[in-house]
Write a protein that holds these residues in place. Structure first.
Motif, PDB file in Angstrom:
ATOM      1  N   ARG A 333       0.820  -1.217   0.000  1.00  0.00           N
ATOM      2  CA  ARG A 333       0.000   0.000   0.000  1.00  0.00           C
ATOM      3  C   ARG A 333       0.850   1.261   0.000  1.00  0.00           C
ATOM      4  O   ARG A 333       0.509   2.257  -0.628  1.00  0.00           O
ATOM      5  CB  ARG A 333      -0.934   0.000   1.213  1.00  0.00           C
ATOM      6  CG  ARG A 333      -2.097  -0.986   1.119  1.00  0.00           C
ATOM      7  CD  ARG A 333      -2.857  -1.042   2.433  1.00  0.00           C
ATOM      8  NE  ARG A 333      -4.050  -1.880   2.340  1.00  0.00           N
ATOM      9  CZ  ARG A 333      -4.016  -3.205   2.368  1.00  0.00           C
ATOM     10  NH1 ARG A 333      -2.851  -3.843   2.485  1.00  0.00           N
ATOM     11  NH2 ARG A 333      -5.129  -3.909   2.268  1.00  0.00           N
ATOM     12  N   LYS A 337       0.361   4.194  -2.669  1.00  0.00           N
ATOM     13  CA  LYS A 337       0.001   5.535  -2.192  1.00  0.00           C
ATOM     14  C   LYS A 337       1.025   6.563  -2.668  1.00  0.00           C
ATOM     15  O   LYS A 337       0.678   7.668  -3.114  1.00  0.00           O
ATOM     16  CB  LYS A 337      -0.068   5.518  -0.664  1.00  0.00           C
ATOM     17  CG  LYS A 337      -0.379   6.876  -0.037  1.00  0.00           C
ATOM     18  CD  LYS A 337      -0.380   6.767   1.488  1.00  0.00           C
ATOM     19  CE  LYS A 337      -0.589   8.139   2.127  1.00  0.00           C
ATOM     20  NZ  LYS A 337      -0.574   8.056   3.608  1.00  0.00           N
ATOM     21  N   HIS A 338       2.294   6.192  -2.616  1.00  0.00           N
ATOM     22  CA  HIS A 338       3.389   7.072  -3.046  1.00  0.00           C
ATOM     23  C   HIS A 338       3.233   7.438  -4.524  1.00  0.00           C
ATOM     24  O   HIS A 338       3.326   8.611  -4.894  1.00  0.00           O
ATOM     25  CB  HIS A 338       4.722   6.359  -2.795  1.00  0.00           C
ATOM     26  CG  HIS A 338       5.916   7.043  -3.386  1.00  0.00           C
ATOM     27  ND1 HIS A 338       6.464   8.188  -2.858  1.00  0.00           N
ATOM     28  CD2 HIS A 338       6.679   6.720  -4.485  1.00  0.00           C
ATOM     29  CE1 HIS A 338       7.507   8.543  -3.584  1.00  0.00           C
ATOM     30  NE2 HIS A 338       7.659   7.682  -4.574  1.00  0.00           N
ATOM     31  N   PRO A 346      -3.866  11.962  -4.018  1.00  0.00           N
ATOM     32  CA  PRO A 346      -3.635  11.391  -2.690  1.00  0.00           C
ATOM     33  C   PRO A 346      -4.832  10.556  -2.232  1.00  0.00           C
ATOM     34  O   PRO A 346      -5.979  11.000  -2.338  1.00  0.00           O
ATOM     35  CB  PRO A 346      -3.450  12.625  -1.802  1.00  0.00           C
ATOM     36  CG  PRO A 346      -4.158  13.728  -2.518  1.00  0.00           C
ATOM     37  CD  PRO A 346      -4.047  13.428  -3.973  1.00  0.00           C
ATOM     38  N   GLU A 348      -6.243   7.781   0.964  1.00  0.00           N
ATOM     39  CA  GLU A 348      -5.987   7.347   2.331  1.00  0.00           C
ATOM     40  C   GLU A 348      -7.024   6.317   2.756  1.00  0.00           C
ATOM     41  O   GLU A 348      -8.043   6.135   2.084  1.00  0.00           O
ATOM     42  CB  GLU A 348      -6.062   8.545   3.297  1.00  0.00           C
ATOM     43  CG  GLU A 348      -5.104   9.690   3.009  1.00  0.00           C
ATOM     44  CD  GLU A 348      -3.719   9.442   3.555  1.00  0.00           C
ATOM     45  OE1 GLU A 348      -3.527   8.407   4.227  1.00  0.00           O
ATOM     46  OE2 GLU A 348      -2.826  10.272   3.307  1.00  0.00           O
ATOM     47  N   LEU A 352      -7.880   3.896  -0.070  1.00  0.00           N
ATOM     48  CA  LEU A 352      -6.614   3.272  -0.453  1.00  0.00           C
ATOM     49  C   LEU A 352      -6.753   1.751  -0.443  1.00  0.00           C
ATOM     50  O   LEU A 352      -6.258   1.069  -1.354  1.00  0.00           O
ATOM     51  CB  LEU A 352      -5.501   3.715   0.500  1.00  0.00           C
ATOM     52  CG  LEU A 352      -4.129   3.063   0.291  1.00  0.00           C
ATOM     53  CD1 LEU A 352      -3.593   3.354  -1.107  1.00  0.00           C
ATOM     54  CD2 LEU A 352      -3.141   3.545   1.353  1.00  0.00           C
ATOM     55  N   TYR A 356      -6.170  -0.531  -3.645  1.00  0.00           N
ATOM     56  CA  TYR A 356      -5.087  -1.515  -3.552  1.00  0.00           C
ATOM     57  C   TYR A 356      -5.566  -2.906  -3.953  1.00  0.00           C
ATOM     58  O   TYR A 356      -4.838  -3.655  -4.623  1.00  0.00           O
ATOM     59  CB  TYR A 356      -4.521  -1.532  -2.132  1.00  0.00           C
ATOM     60  CG  TYR A 356      -3.367  -2.494  -1.963  1.00  0.00           C
ATOM     61  CD1 TYR A 356      -2.165  -2.279  -2.641  1.00  0.00           C
ATOM     62  CD2 TYR A 356      -3.485  -3.621  -1.158  1.00  0.00           C
ATOM     63  CE1 TYR A 356      -1.102  -3.159  -2.501  1.00  0.00           C
ATOM     64  CE2 TYR A 356      -2.417  -4.507  -1.007  1.00  0.00           C
ATOM     65  CZ  TYR A 356      -1.234  -4.280  -1.681  1.00  0.00           C
ATOM     66  OH  TYR A 356      -0.185  -5.149  -1.548  1.00  0.00           O
TER      67      TYR A 356
END
Length: 505
Positions: A333, A337-338, A346, A348, A352, A356
């Motif tokens: 993850r 995320k990066h 972005p 979260e 995320l 993912y």
């Protein structure tokens, strides 16, 4: 206080003996100047007696560089030594490197001589060379398999004759580190005049132990290392300069320092790889393209939190801009995320987690997860992004002649076309593509690898582009090299930051 370790680079002599890697004089000067900038202490410029071209290269290199000692190789033969001296006449600091085989194998089967006769030849060669130049180095070829007592006696004799550096080669790459270290230690303890000379290591990599043997030699008293950039050389290669230098820099318990400018290691590695047309294996220590790449989720998370969790060398210390976080099915993850944040999205928490899960499904069927795949994961339309796809390509002309090409790309939902001429069809196609992007890129590496055999070979092309000091890798595979090259170039372009814009075409 740490001792100085003399770095003797033999890329232009032992390294250039690799089949297909021969350089002309102009190219050798480029390499010599790069090695001078890198900070090598001694530059072995060639084997002058071997050919008129090698003789001329030593002459011209002697004129072109001023900081390193310029060294010329010879056998223990007066004519060799005289020719070596003649080639060094313009060198600011000159050294002749002469020697002979000292193992039972070499004395009996190569030289067909006796230990006493070999001893006499060694002494006479050093004396003759000492009368021609200020500095003489003696190499005891195949010392790794020599009788230790005989080796010690011949080293003592050549030092008495005027050698100020004694080279102890593991010519066949036979020794284990403990064995090679013991040879150096034995000489330190049993040669009465060893304090009058520097002991040099010269290790080959037939068992993959060249760097380990060299470091064992240093730990036991050697104070010169004979190395090549990228570890190139006969058979499996020589000791790698970058590996030895960075191992010493990473370990304070090794009691030596070098004057190598490590920030130039990567740049020098690429210069030599290109000129010698010798690709660097991706997983090569220090300079391979994967040396600072991370694809495992556990490693990626650790590196993103603190680089030193999984990197013992700061990439910037060897001239690499930054580590690479590669997205694969093994990525976690944190890496996803990066990369999404780099694209300007972005994510979260629960969002995320959801993205993912979709990422893992897609990554299982993809070798490389790029911008296109990431945008589709988060529901973005490619038409709203600067994603590039190849629509059409047409070219005329062959390699080695002026060629023309026309390329049509789809960028951000628009079809754009451009044409160009170039030195061969690949050059023409890349120039056409460059006209359609508003981003300055430098093609830094271009490798072609055959994937299948036969008249309809599938080839894989790897390209490395540099943009604003950062590398971007692209891959393409086709039966047509030109088409594969275009795809690799575009694949790399699609990894550039989102700020890329359309051209005005």
């Amino acid at each position: 206080m740490a001792d100085k370790l003399w770095v003797f680079d033999t890329t232009l002599r032992d390294g250039e003996q690799v089949p297909g890697c021969q350089l002309n004089t102009r190219e050798k000067i480029v390499v010599a100047q790069a090695l001078e900038a890198l900070g090598v202490d001694i530059l072995e410029a060639g084997f002058p007696i071997s050919s008129p071209g090698d003789f001329n290269s030593v002459v011209e290199i002697s004129k072109a560089v001023s900081e390193p000692i310029i060294c010329a190789l010879s056998r223990a033969v007066e004519k060799d030594i005289q020719v070596a001296a003649d080639s060094l006449r313009f060198a600011k600091k000159a050294r002749i490197h002469t020697g002979i085989g000292v193992s039972g194998y070499h004395i009996q089967h190569k030289l067909r001589s006796t230990p006493e006769a070999v001893m006499e030849r060694a002494i006479n060669a050093v004396k003759f060379a000492r009368n021609l130049v200020g500095e003489v180095e003696f190499y005891a070829e195949d010392a790794g398999r020599a009788d230790p007592e005989y080796l010690a006696s011949i080293i003592e004799a050549v030092i008495a004759a005027g050698a100020r550096v004694v080279n102890i080669p593991d010519t066949t790459g036979y020794c284990l580190p403990e064995q090679y270290g013991a040879i150096i230690r034995f000489l330190k303890e049993n040669v009465s005049n060893i304090d009058q000379a520097i002991i040099a290591t010269h290790c080959h990599n037939d068992l993959g132990l060249a760097t380990a043997n060299t470091l064992a030699g240093v730990m036991n008293g050697a104070r010169q290392v004979e190395v090549t950039v990228n570890g190139i050389g006969e058979r499996a290669g020589n000791t790698s300069l970058e590996e030895v230098v960075m191992a010493i820099k990473s370990h304070s318990e090794i009691p030596v320092v070098t004057q190598i400018n490590t920030k130039k290691i990567y740049e020098t590695s690429r210069i030599i790889s290109k000129l010698m047309n010798m690709p660097i294996q991706p997983n090569k220590a220090i300079v391979g393209r994967n040396a600072f790449a991370h694809s495992s989720g556990i490693h990626q998370d650790g590196v993103l939190k603190n680089r030193e969790n999984y990197e013992i060398i700061d990439p910037k210390d060897v001239g690499v801009e930054e580590s690479t976080i590669v997205l694969t099915a093994r990525s976690g993850r944190a890496a996803l995320k990066h990369h999404l944040a780099l694209l300007g999205f972005p994510v979260e928490g629960a969002e995320l987690d959801e993205v993912y899960e979709r990422f893992l499904v897609l990554a299982d069927s993809k070798r490389d997860m790029g911008r296109k795949e990431l945008l589709s994961l988060i529901g973005e339309h490619l038409e709203d992004s600067p994603f590039i796809s190849l629509e059409q390509i047409h070219y005329e002309g062959g390699e080695g002649e002026i060629a023309s090409a026309k390329v049509t790309l789809a960028i951000g939902g628009k079809n754009l076309s451009a044409d160009a001429v170039g030195n061969g069809p690949v050059d023409a196609v890349i120039k056409s593509i460059k006209q359609l992007i508003d981003h300055t890129v430098l093609l830094d590496e271009f490798l072609i690898q055959a994937m299948t055999k036969g008249s309809d070979d599938t080839c894989k092309v790897h390209m490395r582009l540099m943009s604003e000091g950062k590398p971007y890798h692209g891959f393409g595979s086709e039966t047509d090299i030109v088409l594969a090259s275009a795809k690799a170039f575009i694949d790399a372009l699609n990894k550039l930051p989102v700020k890329q814009k359309l051209s005005n075409n």
